[in-house]
Design an enzyme around this catalytic site. Structure first.
Site, PDB file in Angstrom:
ATOM      1  N   ASP A   1     -17.572 -12.376   7.407  1.00 33.54           N
ATOM      2  CA  ASP A   1     -16.128 -12.115   7.400  1.00 33.54           C
ATOM      3  C   ASP A   1     -15.749 -11.448   8.718  1.00 33.54           C
ATOM      4  O   ASP A   1     -15.870 -10.240   8.887  1.00 33.54           O
ATOM      5  CB  ASP A   1     -15.780 -11.223   6.206  1.00 33.54           C
ATOM      6  CG  ASP A   1     -14.298 -10.896   6.118  1.00 33.54           C
ATOM      7  OD1 ASP A   1     -13.543 -11.235   7.065  1.00 33.54           O
ATOM      8  OD2 ASP A   1     -13.882 -10.285   5.119  1.00 33.54           O
TER       9      ASP A   1
ATOM     10  N   TYR B   1       0.822  -1.216   0.000  1.00 35.08           N
ATOM     11  CA  TYR B   1       0.000   0.000   0.000  1.00 35.08           C
ATOM     12  C   TYR B   1       0.856   1.265   0.000  1.00 35.08           C
ATOM     13  O   TYR B   1       0.535   2.240   0.700  1.00 35.08           O
ATOM     14  CB  TYR B   1      -0.944   0.018   1.216  1.00 35.08           C
ATOM     15  CG  TYR B   1      -2.123  -0.903   1.063  1.00 35.08           C
ATOM     16  CD1 TYR B   1      -3.268  -0.497   0.383  1.00 35.08           C
ATOM     17  CD2 TYR B   1      -2.095  -2.189   1.586  1.00 35.08           C
ATOM     18  CE1 TYR B   1      -4.349  -1.347   0.234  1.00 35.08           C
ATOM     19  CE2 TYR B   1      -3.173  -3.046   1.441  1.00 35.08           C
ATOM     20  CZ  TYR B   1      -4.298  -2.619   0.769  1.00 35.08           C
ATOM     21  OH  TYR B   1      -5.362  -3.467   0.617  1.00 35.08           O
TER      22      TYR B   1
ATOM     23  N   TYR C   1     -14.529  -4.476   2.193  1.00 40.39           N
ATOM     24  CA  TYR C   1     -13.153  -4.916   1.897  1.00 40.39           C
ATOM     25  C   TYR C   1     -12.978  -6.322   2.475  1.00 40.39           C
ATOM     26  O   TYR C   1     -13.217  -6.560   3.655  1.00 40.39           O
ATOM     27  CB  TYR C   1     -12.113  -3.980   2.510  1.00 40.39           C
ATOM     28  CG  TYR C   1     -10.701  -4.509   2.346  1.00 40.39           C
ATOM     29  CD1 TYR C   1     -10.039  -4.377   1.133  1.00 40.39           C
ATOM     30  CD2 TYR C   1     -10.062  -5.173   3.390  1.00 40.39           C
ATOM     31  CE1 TYR C   1      -8.754  -4.886   0.967  1.00 40.39           C
ATOM     32  CE2 TYR C   1      -8.790  -5.689   3.232  1.00 40.39           C
ATOM     33  CZ  TYR C   1      -8.142  -5.546   2.021  1.00 40.39           C
ATOM     34  OH  TYR C   1      -6.877  -6.062   1.857  1.00 40.39           O
TER      35      TYR C   1
ATOM     36  N   LYS D   1      -6.126 -12.282  11.133  1.00 37.66           N
ATOM     37  CA  LYS D   1      -5.642 -11.163  11.945  1.00 37.66           C
ATOM     38  C   LYS D   1      -5.360 -11.544  13.392  1.00 37.66           C
ATOM     39  O   LYS D   1      -4.321 -12.105  13.697  1.00 37.66           O
ATOM     40  CB  LYS D   1      -6.587  -9.972  11.830  1.00 37.66           C
ATOM     41  CG  LYS D   1      -6.554  -9.310  10.451  1.00 37.66           C
ATOM     42  CD  LYS D   1      -7.116  -7.928  10.449  1.00 37.66           C
ATOM     43  CE  LYS D   1      -7.111  -7.299   9.058  1.00 37.66           C
ATOM     44  NZ  LYS D   1      -5.756  -7.073   8.529  1.00 37.66           N
TER      45      LYS D   1
END
Length: 429
Positions: A242, A23, A150, A271
């Site tokens: 999600d 990014y 996302y 995560k």
């Protein structure tokens, strides 16, 4: 690079010679900060400066950096079994983690499929749902998702994420998705009509429950999501929840699912799964989904796997992290952070530069009022990033939206310091 150069250059200078960061527009990128050590809620750079990790190092650290319990468990495991192929083999860490995780999830979640990150957990979920219909000779070709969602950067995950500057170079290669707005009490009747009109074509509905993280920490209600899920169930639309971001205490409860009555068919995790120590992804599913792949026809197999599927070290780290999550002390820390965030919101929500201040559990988001409106590419992003970094606080603003998402071990004093610097930034920018 030769050994003499390595001895004379700093870690940052060596990085600039060989690394391409995520990014990041490398032409004019901010020079990276070289971190050499981490402990608890702190990061230490190569010059000895200390930073408060206010964003859990991209939302992954749960219990603090280098937690001794997780480190000891992983250390013992690497001396026993470091890696084994997971096709045709199994091991204690994978079985133990699956048992622990399923014991915490909605009752309909029955099976665990291992991958290695959030994007791949989503890829598996999509393949499960699409092939579910294919295996029954009832192919459905469309997926439904929320605007601005996302779900990752691999192609399937990109396809079901909101179309944006990130996906623009690849839009021609992404599969068709039907997008709907986040549910509100006002728009639910219309959303239901839209779903009913195409339900016979919908393979599944994928969504981030309660909080759309990368979209700027956009938040919506559990009651509205429940009603939308009930309608999807009535229309036989499979649901993928999600929880890569929202899982493991971030919403104030173990999972966003604990705020809901309805149960999804498939769930995704990564995560915080390992407490932030190493990569691991998990996709769980209902018995109904799993059974659709049981067949004498080998072509109905779920053909998906990774070299490091169910890596024993990652599984042990995740199992240890769950142990810590379930401790009363951790739950008290989560409650404390939730209360601190709520108090700070009341203090600053009417500030002239605050467009919006919002919270879900341990997630605090503040949207700066700007002339250009909300945008990830707002120039304010770099100004705020530099401001907080200079103050010894790691923040990663989403354009003109900043958020505080700390490890659960963070102290009240450090939270107050973060809040104070936010107030200072509001007076300047």
């Amino acid at each position: 690079m030769n050994l003499i150069e390595e001895d004379t250059l700093s870690l940052t200078e060596r990085d600039l010679k060989v690394i391409w960061h995520p990014y990041t527009q490398m032409l004019n990128a901010i020079i990276p900060t070289a971190i050499v050590r981490a402990e608890g809620s702190y990061l230490f750079d190569e010059e000895g400066k200390c930073y408060i990790d206010a964003i859990s190092s991209w939302w992954v650290i749960l219990h603090g950096h280098s937690h001794p319990y997780i480190a000891d468990r992983v250390s013992a495991q690497i001396k026993k079994l470091d890696q084994v192929i997971f096709a045709g083999f199994t091991h204690e860490p994978a079985v133990e983690l699956a048992e622990k995780l399923l014991g915490l999830l909605p009752q309909n979640q029955e099976k665990v499929f291992y991958t290695d990150n959030g994007s791949t957990s989503v890829e598996v979920a999509l393949k499960m749902c699409m092939q579910y219909w294919h295996n029954q000779d009832k192919p459905k070709i469309k997926v439904m998702a929320f605007h601005n969602g996302y779900h990752g950067d691999t192609f399937g995950a990109m396809s079901v994420s909101g179309r944006s500057a990130w996906t623009a170079p690849f839009d021609a290669y992404l599969f068709e998705v039907f997008y709907i707005d986040l549910p509100t009490a006002e728009n639910l009747p219309e959303l239901k009509k839209q779903i009913s009109a195409i339900s016979d074509q919908l393979a599944c509905f994928i969504y981030e429950p309660l909080v759309q993280g990368s979209a700027g920490m956009l938040m919506y209600g559990a009651a509205e999501l429940d009603e939308l899920m009930r309608h999807c169930r009535s229309e036989k639309v499979l649901m993928i929840q999600d929880e890569v971001f929202t899982g493991f205490g971030r919403t104030g409860k173990h999972f966003a699912a604990n705020h809901l009555v309805e149960e999804p068919d498939v769930m995704c995790f990564s995560k915080g799964l390992t407490g932030g120590t190493m990569p691991l992804g998990v996709t769980t599913c209902s018995e109904e989904i799993y059974n659709a792949f049981l067949s004498k026809d080998k072509m109905k197999t779920l053909f998906h796997g990774h070299s490091f599927t169910a890596n024993p070290l990652a599984c042990v780290a995740a199992s240890a992290s769950i142990d810590l999550l379930l401790m009363e002390e951790t739950q008290q820390h989560i409650d404390r952070i939730c209360r601190k965030h709520a108090g700070f919101i009341q203090k600053i929500r009417k500030h002239m530069r605050v467009e919006s201040a919002r919270q879900t559990g341990t997630i605090l988001a503040i949207e700066w009022r700007t002339e250009t409106g909300t945008s990830y590419f707002d120039d304010l992003r770099n100004l705020l990033y530099d401001y907080f970094l200079n103050k010894g606080i790691l923040m990663r603003p989403l354009g003109n939206v900043i958020y505080v998402l700390p490890p659960y071990c963070i102290s009240d004093q450090d939270l107050d310091r973060i809040y104070g610097e936010i107030e200072g930034a509001l007076e300047i920018y």
